[in-house]
Design a protein around this motif. Sequence first.
Motif, PDB file in Angstrom:
ATOM      1  N   SER B  61       0.855  -1.178   0.000  1.00 58.48           N
ATOM      2  CA  SER B  61       0.000   0.000   0.000  1.00 58.48           C
ATOM      3  C   SER B  61       0.887   1.222   0.000  1.00 58.48           C
ATOM      4  O   SER B  61       1.999   1.187   0.537  1.00 58.48           O
ATOM      5  CB  SER B  61      -0.886   0.033   1.250  1.00 58.48           C
ATOM      6  OG  SER B  61      -1.663  -1.128   1.374  1.00 58.48           O
ATOM      7  N   SER B  62       0.395   2.301  -0.577  1.00 61.86           N
ATOM      8  CA  SER B  62       1.151   3.548  -0.556  1.00 61.86           C
ATOM      9  C   SER B  62       0.225   4.667  -0.139  1.00 61.86           C
ATOM     10  O   SER B  62      -0.961   4.677  -0.476  1.00 61.86           O
ATOM     11  CB  SER B  62       1.788   3.833  -1.920  1.00 61.86           C
ATOM     12  OG  SER B  62       0.794   3.921  -2.918  1.00 61.86           O
ATOM     13  N   PHE B  63       0.796   5.620   0.593  1.00 53.03           N
ATOM     14  CA  PHE B  63       0.014   6.705   1.183  1.00 53.03           C
ATOM     15  C   PHE B  63       0.679   8.024   0.849  1.00 53.03           C
ATOM     16  O   PHE B  63       1.911   8.121   0.787  1.00 53.03           O
ATOM     17  CB  PHE B  63      -0.050   6.515   2.701  1.00 53.03           C
ATOM     18  CG  PHE B  63      -0.693   7.662   3.439  1.00 53.03           C
ATOM     19  CD1 PHE B  63       0.082   8.650   4.020  1.00 53.03           C
ATOM     20  CD2 PHE B  63      -2.069   7.753   3.534  1.00 53.03           C
ATOM     21  CE1 PHE B  63      -0.502   9.716   4.694  1.00 53.03           C
ATOM     22  CE2 PHE B  63      -2.672   8.808   4.196  1.00 53.03           C
ATOM     23  CZ  PHE B  63      -1.885   9.783   4.784  1.00 53.03           C
ATOM     24  N   LEU B  64      -0.133   9.046   0.668  1.00 49.40           N
ATOM     25  CA  LEU B  64       0.370  10.390   0.408  1.00 49.40           C
ATOM     26  C   LEU B  64      -0.407  11.399   1.243  1.00 49.40           C
ATOM     27  O   LEU B  64      -1.639  11.335   1.324  1.00 49.40           O
ATOM     28  CB  LEU B  64       0.234  10.749  -1.073  1.00 49.40           C
ATOM     29  CG  LEU B  64       0.734  12.127  -1.485  1.00 49.40           C
ATOM     30  CD1 LEU B  64       2.251  12.234  -1.334  1.00 49.40           C
ATOM     31  CD2 LEU B  64       0.315  12.462  -2.918  1.00 49.40           C
ATOM     32  N   SER B  65       0.331  12.335   1.832  1.00 57.84           N
ATOM     33  CA  SER B  65      -0.259  13.477   2.506  1.00 57.84           C
ATOM     34  C   SER B  65       0.409  14.728   1.958  1.00 57.84           C
ATOM     35  O   SER B  65       1.555  15.033   2.306  1.00 57.84           O
ATOM     36  CB  SER B  65      -0.055  13.401   4.024  1.00 57.84           C
ATOM     37  OG  SER B  65      -0.421  14.628   4.631  1.00 57.84           O
ATOM     38  N   ARG B  66      -0.273  15.452   1.101  1.00 56.68           N
ATOM     39  CA  ARG B  66       0.307  16.656   0.501  1.00 56.68           C
ATOM     40  C   ARG B  66       0.526  17.748   1.544  1.00 56.68           C
ATOM     41  O   ARG B  66       1.504  18.491   1.478  1.00 56.68           O
ATOM     42  CB  ARG B  66      -0.599  17.170  -0.614  1.00 56.68           C
ATOM     43  CG  ARG B  66      -0.575  16.301  -1.840  1.00 56.68           C
ATOM     44  CD  ARG B  66      -1.505  16.849  -2.900  1.00 56.68           C
ATOM     45  NE  ARG B  66      -1.277  16.176  -4.174  1.00 56.68           N
ATOM     46  CZ  ARG B  66      -0.398  16.600  -5.071  1.00 56.68           C
ATOM     47  NH1 ARG B  66       0.308  17.698  -4.840  1.00 56.68           N
ATOM     48  NH2 ARG B  66      -0.233  15.933  -6.203  1.00 56.68           N
ATOM     49  N   SER B  67      -0.357  17.825   2.526  1.00 59.90           N
ATOM     50  CA  SER B  67      -0.214  18.885   3.529  1.00 59.90           C
ATOM     51  C   SER B  67       1.036  18.678   4.380  1.00 59.90           C
ATOM     52  O   SER B  67       1.625  19.639   4.869  1.00 59.90           O
ATOM     53  CB  SER B  67      -1.455  18.942   4.424  1.00 59.90           C
ATOM     54  OG  SER B  67      -1.657  17.690   5.071  1.00 59.90           O
ATOM     55  N   ASP B  68       1.481  17.433   4.507  1.00 52.99           N
ATOM     56  CA  ASP B  68       2.678  17.125   5.298  1.00 52.99           C
ATOM     57  C   ASP B  68       3.897  16.879   4.425  1.00 52.99           C
ATOM     58  O   ASP B  68       4.981  16.593   4.942  1.00 52.99           O
ATOM     59  CB  ASP B  68       2.437  15.888   6.164  1.00 52.99           C
ATOM     60  CG  ASP B  68       1.349  16.125   7.207  1.00 52.99           C
ATOM     61  OD1 ASP B  68       0.543  15.202   7.435  1.00 52.99           O
ATOM     62  OD2 ASP B  68       1.297  17.235   7.762  1.00 52.99           O
TER      63      ASP B  68
END
Lengths: 116, 111
Positions: B61-68
């Motif tokens: 799985s891969s996750f992204l948080s643009r705000s962080d």
Amino acid sequence: DTGVSQDPRHKITKRGQNVTFRCDPISEHNRLYWYRQTLGQGPEFLTYFQNEAQLEKSRLLSDRFSAERPKGSFSTLEIQRTEQGDSAMYLCASSGTSGRARETQYFGPGTRLLVL
Amino acid sequence: GQSLEQPSEVTAVEGAIVQINCTYQTSGFYGLSWYQQHDGGAPTFLSYNALDGLEETGRFSSFLSRSDSYGYLLLQELQMKDSASYFCAGNYGGSQGNLIFGKGTKLSVKP
């Protein structure tokens, strides 16, 4: 479809000689990329083609490096007057042009260059 | 210029879960990809995140948080064959798609 192929797989040359590498992308892919990778590092972008047009070159790419994709299919990367610092793995990748296909780059096995 | 930071090495045991983090510079950033590379092999695409959130593909799985300015790759039910280097790569070229790679995280899976 046999994937991305590169030739030769290994090249040993003496400093000052010219070398040329070939990449055959996946046949339906319009985009072709060249990267360089040294031990313990990630691939470093060199240049990129869409069809036969070379659209971007890295600012790190010396004038001794030139790439072509004359008919929008295979590509060649030439290094003139090689230096020992050119020793690296040269990777070619290809992708489609839109949506998910654009974001998925398929890499070839690479050409390992050793400059003595 | 753009750069991505990830740990250099991670060790885990078979069957475990491991998370490989990646932080990136935001200027010109479009999306984050993950690639696997076995010793002597070519990089192989694993996943791509353009939007915040989790993308799941089998055990990975891969996750992204643009705000962080942060993403991670999660590998579950680790197998010995997962021992490899894992690279996060930022798409800073927009529609052009050329990637800026991190230095890679070498994952060692122990029995």
